[in-house]
Design a protein around this motif. Structure first.
Motif, PDB file in Angstrom:
ATOM      1  N   HIS A  36       2.306   1.768  -3.398  1.00 29.69           N
ATOM      2  CA  HIS A  36       1.266   2.240  -4.306  1.00 29.69           C
ATOM      3  C   HIS A  36       0.941   3.713  -4.070  1.00 29.69           C
ATOM      4  CE1 HIS A  36      -2.086   1.960  -7.035  1.00 29.69           C
ATOM      5  NE2 HIS A  36      -2.890   2.457  -6.103  1.00 29.69           N
ATOM      6  N   GLN A  37       0.861   4.121  -2.794  1.00 32.94           N
ATOM      7  CA  GLN A  37       0.580   5.515  -2.444  1.00 32.94           C
ATOM      8  C   GLN A  37       1.686   6.438  -2.956  1.00 32.94           C
ATOM      9  OE1 GLN A  37       0.244   5.480   1.777  1.00 32.94           O
ATOM     10  NE2 GLN A  37      -1.859   4.698   1.790  1.00 32.94           N
ATOM     11  N   GLN A  38       2.921   6.020  -2.805  1.00 31.42           N
ATOM     12  CA  GLN A  38       4.039   6.862  -3.200  1.00 31.42           C
ATOM     13  C   GLN A  38       4.256   6.849  -4.707  1.00 31.42           C
ATOM     14  OE1 GLN A  38       7.332   5.494  -0.871  1.00 31.42           O
ATOM     15  NE2 GLN A  38       6.590   6.448   0.995  1.00 31.42           N
ATOM     16  N   GLY A  39       3.722   5.855  -5.380  1.00 33.85           N
ATOM     17  CA  GLY A  39       3.883   5.770  -6.827  1.00 33.85           C
ATOM     18  C   GLY A  39       5.319   5.512  -7.254  1.00 33.85           C
ATOM     19  N   GLU A  40       6.127   4.935  -6.372  1.00 32.00           N
ATOM     20  CA  GLU A  40       7.537   4.722  -6.672  1.00 32.00           C
ATOM     21  C   GLU A  40       7.784   3.558  -7.602  1.00 32.00           C
ATOM     22  OE1 GLU A  40      10.216   4.783  -3.360  1.00 32.00           O
ATOM     23  OE2 GLU A  40       8.887   6.093  -2.248  1.00 32.00           O
ATOM     24  N   GLU A  80       0.827  -1.206   0.000  1.00 28.98           N
ATOM     25  CA  GLU A  80       0.000   0.000   0.000  1.00 28.98           C
ATOM     26  C   GLU A  80       0.862   1.257   0.000  1.00 28.98           C
ATOM     27  OE1 GLU A  80      -2.693  -0.208   3.299  1.00 28.98           O
ATOM     28  OE2 GLU A  80      -3.849  -1.846   2.397  1.00 28.98           O
ATOM     29  N   ARG A  81       1.931   1.254   0.786  1.00 25.82           N
ATOM     30  CA  ARG A  81       2.834   2.410   0.834  1.00 25.82           C
ATOM     31  C   ARG A  81       3.479   2.648  -0.527  1.00 25.82           C
ATOM     32  NH1 ARG A  81       5.870   4.976   4.874  1.00 25.82           N
ATOM     33  NH2 ARG A  81       3.990   4.616   6.079  1.00 25.82           N
TER      34      ARG A  81
END
Length: 123
Positions: free
Chosen positions: A75-79, A72-73
């Protein structure tokens, strides 16, 4: 196994350009090897950097060691999908496919040339 199959397998399973190298076309092989290698180095460097940041957060305790939370992290950061990473992946894919096609066509042309040479020698 004939040369076209070996060249195809080398380019497909070992590294793009390996089939061309096997067929004696070193400069042509570099046209596939160099861009693929540059793109792969960039791609994997970004993946390792991203993983390193996540490991640091887990070790500091700011992120739980739960794979779902980590996903999830990310995905949130879009890295995981920056534009340059997408370009690097596209370059690797394009070089791989083009190398397969080129190795096959090059080997088939060499086989036809060798066959024509044998037929000429027989007449």
């Amino acid at each position: 196994m004939n040369r076209s199959v070996v060249a195809l397998l080398l380019s497909g399973l070992v590294f793009p350009g390996a089939g061309q190298y096997y067929l004696g076309r070193r400069a042509r092989a570099c046209l596939f090897i160099v861009p693929t290698l540059i793109a792969a180095i960039y791609f994997f460097k970004q993946v390792v950097d991203s993983a390193s940041r996540m490991v640091d957060e887990v070790l500091r305790g700011s992120l739980g060691a739960d794979p779902v939370l980590i996903a999830e992290r990310l995905h949130q950061q879009g890295e995981t999908a920056t534009p340059l990473m997408n370009i690097a992946a596209a370059v690797m894919l394009a070089c791989w496919v083009a190398s397969l096609v080129d190795a096959w066509l090059l080997a088939r042309a060499q086989e036809r040339g060798a066959l024509a040479g044998k037929e000429k020698g027989m007449s």
